[in-house]
Motif scaffolding. Structure first.
Motif, PDB file in Angstrom:
ATOM      1  N   ASN A 139       0.859  -0.932  -0.221  1.00  0.00           N
ATOM      2  CA  ASN A 139       0.051   0.332   0.226  1.00  0.00           C
ATOM      3  C   ASN A 139       1.211   0.939   0.094  1.00  0.00           C
ATOM      4  OD1 ASN A 139      -2.726  -1.364   0.016  1.00  0.00           O
ATOM      5  ND2 ASN A 139      -1.865  -1.864   2.389  1.00  0.00           N
ATOM      6  N   PHE A 140       1.972   0.761   0.348  1.00  0.00           N
ATOM      7  CA  PHE A 140       2.842   2.217   0.481  1.00  0.00           C
ATOM      8  C   PHE A 140       4.473   1.908   0.595  1.00  0.00           C
ATOM      9  CE2 PHE A 140       2.117   1.581   5.001  1.00  0.00           C
ATOM     10  CZ  PHE A 140       2.769   1.173   5.458  1.00  0.00           C
ATOM     11  N   ALA A 141       5.355   2.636   0.412  1.00  0.00           N
ATOM     12  CA  ALA A 141       6.671   1.965   0.119  1.00  0.00           C
ATOM     13  C   ALA A 141       7.712   3.720   0.335  1.00  0.00           C
ATOM     14  CB  ALA A 141       7.221   1.376  -1.488  1.00  0.00           C
ATOM     15  N   VAL A 142       8.670   3.738   1.579  1.00  0.00           N
ATOM     16  CA  VAL A 142       9.654   4.711   2.003  1.00  0.00           C
ATOM     17  C   VAL A 142      10.852   4.247   0.830  1.00  0.00           C
ATOM     18  CG1 VAL A 142      10.330   6.135   3.527  1.00  0.00           C
ATOM     19  CG2 VAL A 142       8.290   4.789   3.680  1.00  0.00           C
ATOM     20  N   LEU A 143      11.563   4.718   0.303  1.00  0.00           N
ATOM     21  CA  LEU A 143      13.107   4.481  -0.442  1.00  0.00           C
ATOM     22  C   LEU A 143      13.789   5.349   0.255  1.00  0.00           C
ATOM     23  CD1 LEU A 143      10.773   3.032  -2.616  1.00  0.00           C
ATOM     24  CD2 LEU A 143      12.420   3.770  -4.488  1.00  0.00           C
ATOM     25  N   ASP A 144      14.474   5.122   1.183  1.00  0.00           N
ATOM     26  CA  ASP A 144      16.134   5.736   1.581  1.00  0.00           C
ATOM     27  C   ASP A 144      16.777   5.591   0.386  1.00  0.00           C
ATOM     28  OD1 ASP A 144      18.295   6.457   2.536  1.00  0.00           O
ATOM     29  OD2 ASP A 144      17.579   5.728   4.190  1.00  0.00           O
ATOM     30  N   LEU A 145      16.941   7.061  -0.512  1.00  0.00           N
ATOM     31  CA  LEU A 145      18.060   6.879  -1.871  1.00  0.00           C
ATOM     32  C   LEU A 145      19.436   7.717  -1.567  1.00  0.00           C
ATOM     33  CD1 LEU A 145      15.158   7.511  -4.639  1.00  0.00           C
ATOM     34  CD2 LEU A 145      16.198   5.325  -3.645  1.00  0.00           C
ATOM     35  N   VAL A 146      18.978   8.355   0.232  1.00  0.00           N
ATOM     36  CA  VAL A 146      20.450   9.050   0.587  1.00  0.00           C
ATOM     37  C   VAL A 146      21.859   7.780  -0.092  1.00  0.00           C
ATOM     38  CG1 VAL A 146      21.406   9.913   2.276  1.00  0.00           C
ATOM     39  CG2 VAL A 146      19.359   9.810   1.654  1.00  0.00           C
ATOM     40  N   ASN A 147      21.901   6.828   0.192  1.00  0.00           N
ATOM     41  CA  ASN A 147      22.890   6.706   0.444  1.00  0.00           C
ATOM     42  C   ASN A 147      23.243   6.112  -0.984  1.00  0.00           C
ATOM     43  OD1 ASN A 147      22.130   5.206   3.535  1.00  0.00           O
ATOM     44  ND2 ASN A 147      24.568   6.756   2.489  1.00  0.00           N
ATOM     45  N   ASP A 148      22.668   4.833  -1.990  1.00  0.00           N
ATOM     46  CA  ASP A 148      22.852   5.165  -3.410  1.00  0.00           C
ATOM     47  C   ASP A 148      21.490   5.203  -4.423  1.00  0.00           C
ATOM     48  OD1 ASP A 148      24.076   3.161  -5.169  1.00  0.00           O
ATOM     49  OD2 ASP A 148      23.137   1.205  -4.504  1.00  0.00           O
ATOM     50  N   LEU A 149      21.475   5.171  -5.293  1.00  0.00           N
ATOM     51  CA  LEU A 149      21.042   5.617  -6.580  1.00  0.00           C
ATOM     52  C   LEU A 149      21.028   4.829  -7.280  1.00  0.00           C
ATOM     53  CD1 LEU A 149      18.329   7.071  -7.540  1.00  0.00           C
ATOM     54  CD2 LEU A 149      19.963   8.515  -8.283  1.00  0.00           C
ATOM     55  N   LYS A 150      20.604   3.272  -7.449  1.00  0.00           N
ATOM     56  CA  LYS A 150      20.746   2.301  -8.057  1.00  0.00           C
ATOM     57  C   LYS A 150      19.296   1.754  -9.209  1.00  0.00           C
ATOM     58  CE  LYS A 150      22.630  -2.641  -9.065  1.00  0.00           C
ATOM     59  NZ  LYS A 150      22.692  -3.527  -8.129  1.00  0.00           N
ATOM     60  N   PRO A 151      20.154   2.382 -10.967  1.00  0.00           N
ATOM     61  CA  PRO A 151      18.563   2.631 -11.443  1.00  0.00           C
ATOM     62  C   PRO A 151      17.709   1.023 -11.335  1.00  0.00           C
ATOM     63  CG  PRO A 151      20.583   3.083 -12.778  1.00  0.00           C
ATOM     64  CD  PRO A 151      20.776   2.797 -10.828  1.00  0.00           C
TER      65      PRO A 151
END
Length: 268
Positions: free
Chosen positions: A98-110
């Protein structure tokens, strides 16, 4: 401030069964995490519920701090959160939350972002945690470190992916950007009016080769159209044939395939 903005956005989006994306940016780990929790509390207040994901890189100390801050800030809600490392993204293909939190601070992998791009069902909420672009340019993410080859150093990296990612967030509708450090909305969704979602009842063909009781199991008209394609396989074709079904994630491709095979099996 983020609570009222997100609540209004989610209420509109849920009417149309649309998703919304809230991007929380900032340098302070605690403010980032607490703003993400506040966005989900607004989602819950707007009628959202159920289970969601929190994705992070557990090998980074700051990622664990943000996760713990988030967990503490979520106390008192009825939302269920599944905390998962990004290495688990292949296992999440085919699942729905129903929801998702994506912590992208340390990595941004396509690949990670791509795999999780459809994991939230319609009416749900995504929350991205990202640093300000000028801060992001100042260090090498985990993914970027894998791109370095001999003779090149981190100083040679150009951060093009981060820049394009930021431009996309600012240029697309349905995306709210919130500065957690300053407590300020930098960008609204740009969607003020939506059309309420009204599911249409699928209509089987008047003359069908596949049994009508199978057609009546289709959830959408698109699935009915797929079943019509299967009828071409009811008789042995003169030459080999293939059916290719292309649709966004969650549109019922697998279900339509199962119904179509059941219809073919009925002939045997």
């Amino acid at each position: 401030m983020i609570f009222d903005v997100v609540k209004a956005e989610v209420e509109r989006a849920r009417t149309a069964r649309h998703r919304r994306l809230v991007v929380v940016t900032g340098r302070d780990d605690k403010k980032l995490a607490e703003a993400a929790a506040e966005a989900l509390k607004a989602y819950e207040a707007a009628g959202g519920g159920g289970e969601g994901l929190y994705m992070f890189q557990p090998e980074f100390a700051d990622a664990n701090r943000r996760m713990n801050y988030f967990r503490d800030a979520m106390s008192g809600t009825f939302l269920e959160v599944d905390f998962r490392p990004y290495k688990d993204t292949p296992k999440l293909l085919g699942t729905t939350y129903n929801f998702a939190v994506l912590d992208l601070v340390n990595d941004l992998k396509p690949n990670d972002v791509g795999r999780l791009g459809g994991v939230v069902r319609g009416g749900g909420l995504y929350v991205f945690l990202v640093p300000p672009l000028e801060t992001w340019r100042g260090y090498v993410t985990k993914f970027q470190s894998t791109l370095l080859v001999p003779q090149f150093t981190p100083a040679d990296l150009r951060h093009r992916l981060k820049e394009r990612f930021w431009r996309s967030l600012y240029s697309h509708g349905g995306v709210v950007i919130y500065d957690a450090d300053r407590g300020e909305v930098l960008k609204g969704s740009g969607i003020d009016v939506v059309e309420p979602y009204e599911p249409k009842r699928p209509e089987p063909p008047e003359k069908a080769v596949i049994p009508l009781k199978i057609y009546r199991l289709a959830a959408t008209q698109d699935q009915v159209e797929v079943l019509k394609l299967f009828e071409a396989l009811y008789s042995k074709p003169k030459r080999k044939q293939a059916i290719v079904v292309i649709a966004d994630r969650g549109r019922g491709k697998s279900a339509a395939l199962g119904l179509g095979l059941a219809g073919l099996g009925h002939k045997l």
